[in-house]
Structure formats: C-alpha cells, structure tokens
Design an enzyme around this catalytic site. Sequence first.
Site, mmCIF file in Angstrom:
data_model
loop_
_atom_site.group_PDB
_atom_site.id
_atom_site.type_symbol
_atom_site.label_atom_id
_atom_site.label_comp_id
_atom_site.label_asym_id
_atom_site.label_seq_id
_atom_site.Cartn_x
_atom_site.Cartn_y
_atom_site.Cartn_z
ATOM 1 N N ILE A 96 0.813 -1.218 0.000
ATOM 2 C CA ILE A 96 0.000 0.000 0.000
ATOM 3 C C ILE A 96 0.850 1.273 0.000
ATOM 4 O O ILE A 96 0.386 2.318 -0.415
ATOM 5 C CB ILE A 96 -0.982 -0.025 1.191
ATOM 6 N N ARG A 116 -2.023 4.233 18.671
ATOM 7 C CA ARG A 116 -1.687 5.009 17.466
ATOM 8 C C ARG A 116 -2.251 6.423 17.572
ATOM 9 O O ARG A 116 -3.453 6.609 17.780
ATOM 10 C CB ARG A 116 -2.262 4.301 16.236
ATOM 11 N N HIS A 159 -2.787 -4.524 11.001
ATOM 12 C CA HIS A 159 -2.859 -3.911 12.328
ATOM 13 C C HIS A 159 -2.725 -4.955 13.437
ATOM 14 O O HIS A 159 -2.985 -4.669 14.601
ATOM 15 C CB HIS A 159 -4.156 -3.115 12.481
#
Length: 766
Positions: free
Chosen positions: A438, A522, A702
């Site tokens: 990505i 995060r 993740h």
Amino acid sequence: MASHIVGYPRMGPKRELKFALESFWDGKSTADDLQKVATDLRHSIWKQMADAGIKYIPSNTFSYYDQVLDTTAMLGAVPERYNFTGGEIGFDIYFSMARGNASVPAMEMTKWFDTNYHFIVPELGPNTKFSYSSHKPVSEYKEAKALGIETVPVLIGPVTYLLLSKPAKGVEKSFSPLSLLGSILPIYKEVIAELKAAGASWIQFDEPTLVMDLESHQLEAFTKAYTELESSLSGLNVLAETYFADVPPEAYKTITALKSISGFGFDLVRGTKTLDLVKSAGFPAGKYLFAGVVDGRNIWANDLASSISTLETLEAIVGKDKLVVSTSCSLMHTAVDLVNETKLDSEIKSWLAFAAQKVVEVNALAKALAGQKDEAFFSANAAAQASRKSSPRVTNEEVQKAAAALKGSDHRRATNVSARLDAQQKKLNLPILPTTTIGSFPQTMDLRRVRREYKANKISEEEYVKAIKEEISKVVKLQEELDIDVLVHGEPERNDMVEYFGEQLSGFAFTVNGWVQSYGSRCVKPPIIYGDVSRPKAMTVFWSKMAQSMTARPMKGMLTGPVTILNWSFVRNDQPRFETCYQIALAIKKEVEDLEAAGIQVIQIDEAALREGLPLRKSEQAFYLDWAVHSFRITNCGVQDTTQIHTHMCYSNFNDIIHSIINMDADVITIENSRSDEKLLSVFREGVKYGAGIGPGVYDIHSPRIPSTEEIADRINKMLAVLETNILWVNPDCGLKTRKYAEVKPALTNMVAAAKLLRTQLASTK
C-alpha cells in the site's frame, strides 16, 4: 450556572499512555507499570477539570484501548475464539480482542461515526453469553471520589452499543444485535446499582446513534431500554448525551419523553438545527439541557460572544438553573494542551484552543451566564476572533478564483477505464494477480532519529538525503527479492501521510505535541488548515524519481488525496469544507502531473478517509459524495491513458458508497477487506459490476499475526469467486509503517507465494 465536559483525551499531553502501552506490549514493562501511568493520567485530568471549576466532570472516559471495547468487556461479550472462561477480564483477553495474538485474529475495527477514531466492533449472536466482567466504571468513579472529586460516570448506552455491533462469525448476517437488548440490560442494572451504592448522583449514557436516521423499531428500543432501567435509575440523575449531528425530530420526541432521563446533551456546533427544534418543539419542564456550544472536534478558539447569544436563547426556554454549558462531544477528538506548543506562530496560536483550553472556555461561559463574566478573557477572545477574520495570511485571491472555477464543470479522464487498463497493461506488462503493497514500510527508530536530527539542523541536508536514499534502496531491494510486481519506495522521508504534504503546502500550520488518538496506541498529529491552500513547489518528485532509478519494475508515486488531507486535518471553519477541498485538489493535480512528467507510470492517490467524512444523515450525503468524488477526479483528470492511477481506502464500511467509489474512476483501488471479515466482497456477490482493477486486502496489518500462504490463497480464492481474474490485485490491507520487519518479511513472502500458487492453478485450468 453549571459546566460539563463530555469526555477528555486519554493519551496524555506527551502521549504518556501510548509509550506505556507499547512498552508493555513489547514485554519491556509490567502491567503494574502500565496501570501506574494510567492512574497518574486519570488523576491529573480530574484535578485539572476540578481546578478549572467544571461541575460535571466525566469518569470512565479513560481507556487502555477503546471505549466500545471497554463496554464489550463490561458485558463479558467476548467472542468464543478468545477462550474467555468468566471472571474479571484481564489485559490478556482485552488486548487479544483489540490486537489479535499469535493464534487468533483481532476483532474488526471501524470508524467511530464520522471521526478518524477507530473503535473495536462488538461481535454478537443469539448464543452470546453476557456477564458482568469488568468493573472499570465503578472502580474509576471510586478512584476519583477518593481524591475528593465527584464525577459523572460515563457509559456507552445500551442501544448505541447494540446498533454499533455486528453479527459474530458464523451467525446469519440477517441477525439483529438489537434483539439482545433484554439480555444486556440486567448487566447495566448491576453497574447502575454499584455506582449508586458508591455514591454517584449522576450517570451519563452516551447515545450518539440518536443523531442517525433511525427506523421506528430502533427508536422504540430507546423507549424500551430506559423504561426498563427506570426503577434502577430511581434516585439518580441521568444524562442522555448525543453528539456529531442534529437530533432528528422523531428521535428528539422519543428521547425527551423518557421519564428516567433527567438531562439531554446536544451538539450545537454540528447540530445547529437542534437549537431550532428546542425552540419550536419545546423542552420538557424540569429537565436539564446540556448545551454543547464548545467544539470538541476542532481546535479553533470558541467565539464566546456568539456562544453567549445561543446560551441566552436557551436560558429563556429551559430556565437558568436547568441549562448546563458543555462541549459538543468528547474532547478526545482534539489535541490536548496548547501550552505545549512553544514553536507555534503566535498569531495563529491566539486563534486556537486545545482540550485544556476548551475546559477553561466552557467554565468561562458558565460563569458569564451566572453574572461573573471575566472581562479580560472575553476581550482577548474578541481580539483573536477579529485578528483571524482580517489576517492577510488567510486569503489568497488567486487560489480562491481557481477553486471557484471548478464548481460548474466535470473533471474526468477522456477515455473509459477498460481502454485505459489495456493501454497500461501493454506498457507495464504485469502478470495476472499482480502483487503490490500500500505504500509505507516499517518506520524504524533509526529513521525517526534521522528525520528528527535533520529537522533540528543536527545533520546536513546531504547527510539526510544519503540516509533516506540508503533506506529506499534497502526497501526496493527487499521487494525485488520478494518478487513483488509493483514497488513502493517505503516512504522513509514521511512522518505522516497528511502532515508530510501539509508541511509543503501553503495555508497549513503544525504543532509539536498536537497528538490525537486514532486507535489503540496510534496517534496522529493533524495539521491545521488556517488559510487558502496552494503548492509552492514539487513535494514528492525527487524521492519517487530516485526510487524508480533503482529498479526496472514499476515504482508507485505515493500521494495523499485531497479528501483525506481535508478529513485528517483540523480544517478552517470560516468557509465551506468543499471549497478547501477543491483548493487541495488543485495542489495535488500539479504534483500528479509533475510525477508523470518525471517518468512515474503508476501514481497512487490515497483516499483512506473518503468514507469517514460521509455525513451521518442521509439527506446530506449526496452533496458530500458529489464534491468529494469530484475533488479526487480533479487530481488526475489530465494524465495520459498509460499512466495508471491507484487509490487506497481503509477501515470503513464501503458497501453503502460503492457507486461513488466506482465514480471516482481510478484505474486500481486497494481496499481494506480482511479485518472486516471480507464484508467488502458481499457487495460484489450482490451483483455490483466493477470493471477497474481492485485489490481487497489479503491480510490485516494492524495485528502482529503472520498469515500463512494457505490462508492468503484461501482469501484470494474467495475474491476470485466474485471478481474477474484480470482485475484482481493482491496486497495487504494497509501500509506497513506500524509493523516490524520481522513480521513484514514473512507476511509478504507468504502473500507473493499465494499469488504465484494461484497463478499456476489458474494457468493449469485454462
């Protein structure tokens, strides 16, 4: 006159919780160490609000990961795969649900309404067993009380919790989690009883789904829930808190009719029509109105004079003793404390208020209404408002004219997507099921140090370029060894996918500590768009050209799209958002054309946040999608057919906007798919035809978990069942920035192996 805060950031002014969590996850510190940091943060927040004079101070808005996950823990609604056997839920189960572990995947994560905060989606079914398994709301209330601070415990309301849930794996998709209302209310009753016994006088139920377009049976669930809880709530004051939009008339009527509710919280920043509703439909006598006039979603100083006017209007309707000044929503969506911004331009700084300053604003408004106006504070505020309106640095007439000229016309590439894909394939010569990533590769400590030292002028530009070039070379070499088809340069020069571009565009300001939680540990540091946006010079061409020179394979130029830059920034509130978006689109358009001129054949323009900005009310969605899609098309409408335009989207429910995604007219879209249990594929099963290239993510980045070749091949096969072979790409769910190379290398090795395995199988069936 009373004051109230809906919720407060929990990461800490210097991201103390983030570092404590990551240290604990890495095994470098103990659970006690983590709990000590958390306790200190909670205490400082409560004391700060008490010292500021806030009457209704929230508790239980702190979380180690996510408030919805906390509610799942409270209800004991743990999916079977985590082998929960009862009792109090500890960190092992809690963090496994949030992040997955070596043997089981994490629960799905998606956006909290239209914010950039992600919550952990509850997985429920008819056989879900509920039990009171986390006493956190009660223990945090008692903790504050021991400090001498009376708080309002905050719970996510039972109806919102169920409406945000999804059917668990293996459960019929038609299953309605709302049918479990009767099963979870007994646990809410236990929590209420314990809070009452501990001495709580108020409880806040967050029911933000009340601002959505709800069906009659969903509205009836609110009546049913709070009628059933009525006897348990007897003797308590109950606040039903809504935020993020107007409360529709039917929902307003439903909720204000409830006897068990003592007060109603409304977002009067994003919900300006609610004010009209209170005026026209009236307000129940004897009830409290918590007026959210201080913006919890943005960092601009409140226009105190305007807020006083709104509050005085409400005071005339509900009465002085029943009006409470509040924030529009939790302050967790804004930065923590402006005091920590020592490098911010002083004029711009005077226009801002972070969470700590908003607490002061709320109390100043409450005191002013009570006849104790701080004249100096109000005078300074009025001067800052005037300065912002008249500042020449805010307006660029040339930019305004160029953006205004875009409104009446359509911007599309001249050729249709199938013809473009043919032209691109002739040039790129990719295999079927082409592999790519990505954009980002792991951001190591060394990389962060190099960027920090360069910013602080501790190393020269030459040394900086050399270090970044070495990292790009390493990433390119690794991808070639892995045999990935379309490469990325890994983005080692970038701190953040929005901040990096904002730093090179005019009209943006930046903070040092303006961190906002995105999910878990995060955090992001949104830029501040204070003025008209333009691009003084090329932003990415140097690095992309360098990376392409290192390989014969196609190298993607990596850009962040205008809608994502808009949605992930603190945006100016003195003009419509679409006008700012068009300005950003024109800046990105110049960058796209410069990349193409530099020989970059594949350009990815990420629109990760397109879905997130979708208004919560259906009546407002078409207008948003129209200008958001138009903004994306503006960026690439001028490129040649042979230049392949990619876009990427992540962690949202895309099925309801699939036609707008198609209308973006990208050549290839990569999109999150694995963590949401391949929900995306259902839209294609239902007959939506998609002719452009598409890469539904084959594994969840993740989570530290490494998927096997077989698992990835199985995912690809599921995609091939609903998508044409010649349009399917193979890629992870999202960028690899947050992962370690020890996880990335084996995961990508297995991904490429899976693609090759299926290519062989497909070739043998021809």
